[in-house]
Design a protein around this motif. Structure first.
Motif, PDB file in Angstrom:
ATOM      1  N   ALA A  66      33.785  35.661  37.280  1.00  0.00           N
ATOM      2  CA  ALA A  66      33.217  35.021  38.460  1.00  0.00           C
ATOM      3  C   ALA A  66      32.824  33.574  38.199  1.00  0.00           C
ATOM      4  CB  ALA A  66      31.996  35.806  38.949  1.00  0.00           C
ATOM      5  N   HIS A  67      33.113  33.070  37.024  1.00  0.00           N
ATOM      6  CA  HIS A  67      32.718  31.730  36.625  1.00  0.00           C
ATOM      7  C   HIS A  67      33.925  30.820  36.455  1.00  0.00           C
ATOM      8  CE1 HIS A  67      28.851  30.068  35.351  1.00  0.00           C
ATOM      9  NE2 HIS A  67      28.400  31.280  35.536  1.00  0.00           N
ATOM     10  N   PRO A  68      34.644  30.539  37.523  1.00  0.00           N
ATOM     11  CA  PRO A  68      35.838  29.713  37.375  1.00  0.00           C
ATOM     12  C   PRO A  68      35.493  28.231  37.232  1.00  0.00           C
ATOM     13  CG  PRO A  68      35.486  30.228  39.675  1.00  0.00           C
ATOM     14  CD  PRO A  68      34.416  30.943  38.900  1.00  0.00           C
ATOM     15  N   GLY A  69      36.232  27.551  36.422  1.00  0.00           N
ATOM     16  CA  GLY A  69      36.126  26.101  36.344  1.00  0.00           C
ATOM     17  C   GLY A  69      34.811  25.574  35.804  1.00  0.00           C
ATOM     18  N   GLU A  70      34.611  24.279  35.969  1.00  0.00           N
ATOM     19  CA  GLU A  70      33.380  23.627  35.530  1.00  0.00           C
ATOM     20  C   GLU A  70      32.265  23.958  36.507  1.00  0.00           C
ATOM     21  OE1 GLU A  70      33.015  21.905  32.660  1.00  0.00           O
ATOM     22  OE2 GLU A  70      35.066  22.550  32.276  1.00  0.00           O
ATOM     23  N   GLN A  71      31.050  24.009  35.987  1.00  0.00           N
ATOM     24  CA  GLN A  71      29.942  24.413  36.841  1.00  0.00           C
ATOM     25  C   GLN A  71      28.739  23.501  36.716  1.00  0.00           C
ATOM     26  OE1 GLN A  71      27.855  27.947  35.705  1.00  0.00           O
ATOM     27  NE2 GLN A  71      28.377  27.651  33.582  1.00  0.00           N
ATOM     28  N   THR A  72      27.856  23.636  37.686  1.00  0.00           N
ATOM     29  CA  THR A  72      26.543  23.003  37.701  1.00  0.00           C
ATOM     30  C   THR A  72      25.527  24.123  37.755  1.00  0.00           C
ATOM     31  OG1 THR A  72      27.345  20.984  38.743  1.00  0.00           O
ATOM     32  CG2 THR A  72      25.020  21.534  39.080  1.00  0.00           C
ATOM     33  N   PHE A  73      24.475  24.003  36.941  1.00  0.00           N
ATOM     34  CA  PHE A  73      23.471  25.056  36.849  1.00  0.00           C
ATOM     35  C   PHE A  73      22.151  24.561  37.427  1.00  0.00           C
ATOM     36  CE2 PHE A  73      20.383  27.870  34.876  1.00  0.00           C
ATOM     37  CZ  PHE A  73      20.998  29.101  35.034  1.00  0.00           C
ATOM     38  N   LEU A 126      25.163  31.987  47.921  1.00  0.00           N
ATOM     39  CA  LEU A 126      25.213  32.452  46.539  1.00  0.00           C
ATOM     40  C   LEU A 126      25.078  33.974  46.498  1.00  0.00           C
ATOM     41  CD1 LEU A 126      23.714  29.453  46.443  1.00  0.00           C
ATOM     42  CD2 LEU A 126      23.760  30.002  44.042  1.00  0.00           C
ATOM     43  N   THR A 127      25.715  34.583  45.515  1.00  0.00           N
ATOM     44  CA  THR A 127      25.645  36.033  45.365  1.00  0.00           C
ATOM     45  C   THR A 127      25.419  36.394  43.901  1.00  0.00           C
ATOM     46  OG1 THR A 127      28.040  36.211  45.098  1.00  0.00           O
ATOM     47  CG2 THR A 127      27.170  36.504  47.329  1.00  0.00           C
ATOM     48  N   LEU A 128      24.930  37.580  43.702  1.00  0.00           N
ATOM     49  CA  LEU A 128      24.723  38.111  42.366  1.00  0.00           C
ATOM     50  C   LEU A 128      26.079  38.365  41.732  1.00  0.00           C
ATOM     51  CD1 LEU A 128      22.727  39.446  40.285  1.00  0.00           C
ATOM     52  CD2 LEU A 128      23.170  41.576  41.501  1.00  0.00           C
ATOM     53  N   TYR A 129      26.235  37.965  40.487  1.00  0.00           N
ATOM     54  CA  TYR A 129      27.438  38.348  39.756  1.00  0.00           C
ATOM     55  C   TYR A 129      26.982  38.833  38.396  1.00  0.00           C
ATOM     56  CZ  TYR A 129      27.259  33.776  37.482  1.00  0.00           C
ATOM     57  OH  TYR A 129      26.865  32.679  36.780  1.00  0.00           O
ATOM     58  N   GLY A 130      27.675  39.811  37.903  1.00  0.00           N
ATOM     59  CA  GLY A 130      27.250  40.447  36.661  1.00  0.00           C
ATOM     60  C   GLY A 130      26.220  41.516  36.965  1.00  0.00           C
ATOM     61  N   PRO A 131      25.625  42.075  35.916  1.00  0.00           N
ATOM     62  CA  PRO A 131      24.682  43.170  36.110  1.00  0.00           C
ATOM     63  C   PRO A 131      23.387  42.717  36.791  1.00  0.00           C
ATOM     64  CG  PRO A 131      24.886  42.614  33.779  1.00  0.00           C
ATOM     65  CD  PRO A 131      25.872  41.775  34.516  1.00  0.00           C
ATOM     66  N   ALA A 132      22.856  43.568  37.671  1.00  0.00           N
ATOM     67  CA  ALA A 132      21.598  43.282  38.355  1.00  0.00           C
ATOM     68  C   ALA A 132      20.437  43.504  37.394  1.00  0.00           C
ATOM     69  CB  ALA A 132      21.456  44.190  39.574  1.00  0.00           C
ATOM     70  N   GLY A 133      19.319  42.878  37.668  1.00  0.00           N
ATOM     71  CA  GLY A 133      18.129  43.042  36.865  1.00  0.00           C
ATOM     72  C   GLY A 133      17.453  41.717  36.623  1.00  0.00           C
ATOM     73  N   PRO A 134      16.320  41.736  35.917  1.00  0.00           N
ATOM     74  CA  PRO A 134      15.627  40.483  35.625  1.00  0.00           C
ATOM     75  C   PRO A 134      16.548  39.526  34.868  1.00  0.00           C
ATOM     76  CG  PRO A 134      14.261  42.370  35.034  1.00  0.00           C
ATOM     77  CD  PRO A 134      15.625  42.901  35.379  1.00  0.00           C
ATOM     78  N   GLY A 135      16.535  38.278  35.292  1.00  0.00           N
ATOM     79  CA  GLY A 135      17.376  37.277  34.642  1.00  0.00           C
ATOM     80  C   GLY A 135      18.830  37.321  35.055  1.00  0.00           C
ATOM     81  N   ALA A 162      22.243  36.518  36.903  1.00  0.00           N
ATOM     82  CA  ALA A 162      22.830  35.259  37.359  1.00  0.00           C
ATOM     83  C   ALA A 162      23.377  35.388  38.775  1.00  0.00           C
ATOM     84  CB  ALA A 162      23.932  34.828  36.408  1.00  0.00           C
ATOM     85  N   TRP A 163      23.223  34.326  39.536  1.00  0.00           N
ATOM     86  CA  TRP A 163      23.764  34.199  40.889  1.00  0.00           C
ATOM     87  C   TRP A 163      24.650  32.967  40.903  1.00  0.00           C
ATOM     88  CZ3 TRP A 163      21.558  36.277  45.763  1.00  0.00           C
ATOM     89  CH2 TRP A 163      20.727  37.378  45.538  1.00  0.00           C
ATOM     90  N   GLY A 164      25.606  32.922  41.814  1.00  0.00           N
ATOM     91  CA  GLY A 164      26.429  31.738  41.927  1.00  0.00           C
ATOM     92  C   GLY A 164      27.450  31.859  43.020  1.00  0.00           C
ATOM     93  N   CYS A 165      28.219  30.796  43.184  1.00  0.00           N
ATOM     94  CA  CYS A 165      29.317  30.770  44.148  1.00  0.00           C
ATOM     95  C   CYS A 165      30.081  29.457  43.972  1.00  0.00           C
ATOM     96  CB  CYS A 165      28.813  30.907  45.573  1.00  0.00           C
ATOM     97  SG  CYS A 165      27.961  29.463  46.216  1.00  0.00           S
ATOM     98  N   PRO A 166      31.269  29.409  44.541  1.00  0.00           N
ATOM     99  CA  PRO A 166      31.994  28.142  44.534  1.00  0.00           C
ATOM    100  C   PRO A 166      31.206  27.067  45.296  1.00  0.00           C
ATOM    101  CG  PRO A 166      33.479  29.942  45.044  1.00  0.00           C
ATOM    102  CD  PRO A 166      32.078  30.507  45.091  1.00  0.00           C
ATOM    103  N   VAL A 167      31.269  25.844  44.816  1.00  0.00           N
ATOM    104  CA  VAL A 167      30.594  24.718  45.448  1.00  0.00           C
ATOM    105  C   VAL A 167      30.997  24.620  46.914  1.00  0.00           C
ATOM    106  CG1 VAL A 167      30.517  22.189  45.474  1.00  0.00           C
ATOM    107  CG2 VAL A 167      30.304  23.420  43.312  1.00  0.00           C
ATOM    108  N   SER A 168      32.259  24.868  47.206  1.00  0.00           N
ATOM    109  CA  SER A 168      32.757  24.752  48.581  1.00  0.00           C
ATOM    110  C   SER A 168      32.031  25.692  49.544  1.00  0.00           C
ATOM    111  CB  SER A 168      34.260  25.010  48.625  1.00  0.00           C
ATOM    112  OG  SER A 168      34.545  26.309  48.132  1.00  0.00           O
ATOM    113  N   GLU A 169      31.584  26.841  49.055  1.00  0.00           N
ATOM    114  CA  GLU A 169      30.865  27.780  49.928  1.00  0.00           C
ATOM    115  C   GLU A 169      29.493  27.241  50.319  1.00  0.00           C
ATOM    116  OE1 GLU A 169      30.867  31.901  48.780  1.00  0.00           O
ATOM    117  OE2 GLU A 169      32.950  31.771  48.115  1.00  0.00           O
TER     118      GLU A 169
END
Length: 161
Positions: free
Chosen positions: A66-73, A130-139, A141-148
């Motif tokens: 779910a982490h395509p390309g370069e990102q901003t955090f 933005l949506t949850l990606y990876g396992p749910a729980g404390p900590g 990660a959420w994310g989405c394409p910049v275009s969204e």
């Protein structure tokens, strides 16, 4: 509509108090060293802040699909309680997305802070695309394409939000 701009040294004490009032700061002197920081200004006062890292490799080494390309955090976002639900948070997020896009980044990521307002933070980020990606729980990660994020911001602008 708030004015979004880079932080200035004169903003540090206001940002320190803003973060502290949102249970995100420790009340010590604010020092944005090493961070990209934008503030939102309404009626001549800073009412929101977002700390981020425009260039960040978080998630790349783990090989997350779910982490395509370069990102901003995005590290931290806070809006004054009196100015919530007025588009300040969306404007901050859209500015980060705009800067990410200009830098050639395709993905925004964040880990919503825990605490009393965690559910509200997650609802806000979800409403912004933005949506949850990876396992749910404390900590988690959420994310989405910049275009969204930019598309959601454009839709909100068209609706007058």
């Amino acid at each position: 509509m708030p004015l979004i701009r880079d932080i200035a040294p004169a903003d540090y004490s206001v940002v320190e108090e803003l973060l502290h009032s949102n249970h995100l700061g420790d009340g010590r002197f604010y020092d944005p060293e090493g961070l990209d920081v934008v503030v939102a200004e309404l009626r001549g006062s800073v009412v929101g802040v977002a700390e981020f890292q425009l260039h960040c490799g978080f998630g790349h080494d783990e090989g997350r699909e779910a982490h395509p390309g370069e990102q901003t955090f995005i590290l931290t976002m806070a809006v004054a309680h009196t100015d919530r639900r007025g588009g300040v948070g969306r404007a901050l997020l859209a500015e980060i997305a705009r800067r990410a896009q200009e830098a050639g980044h395709t993905f925004l990521a964040l880990v919503p802070q825990d605490g009393a307002d965690a559910a509200d933070r997650q609802a806000f980020f979800q409403a912004c695309g933005l949506t949850l990606y990876g396992p749910a729980g404390p900590g988690a990660a959420w994310g989405c394409p910049v275009s969204e994020v930019l598309a959601v911001k454009g839709t909100a602008d068209a609706a007058g939000e």
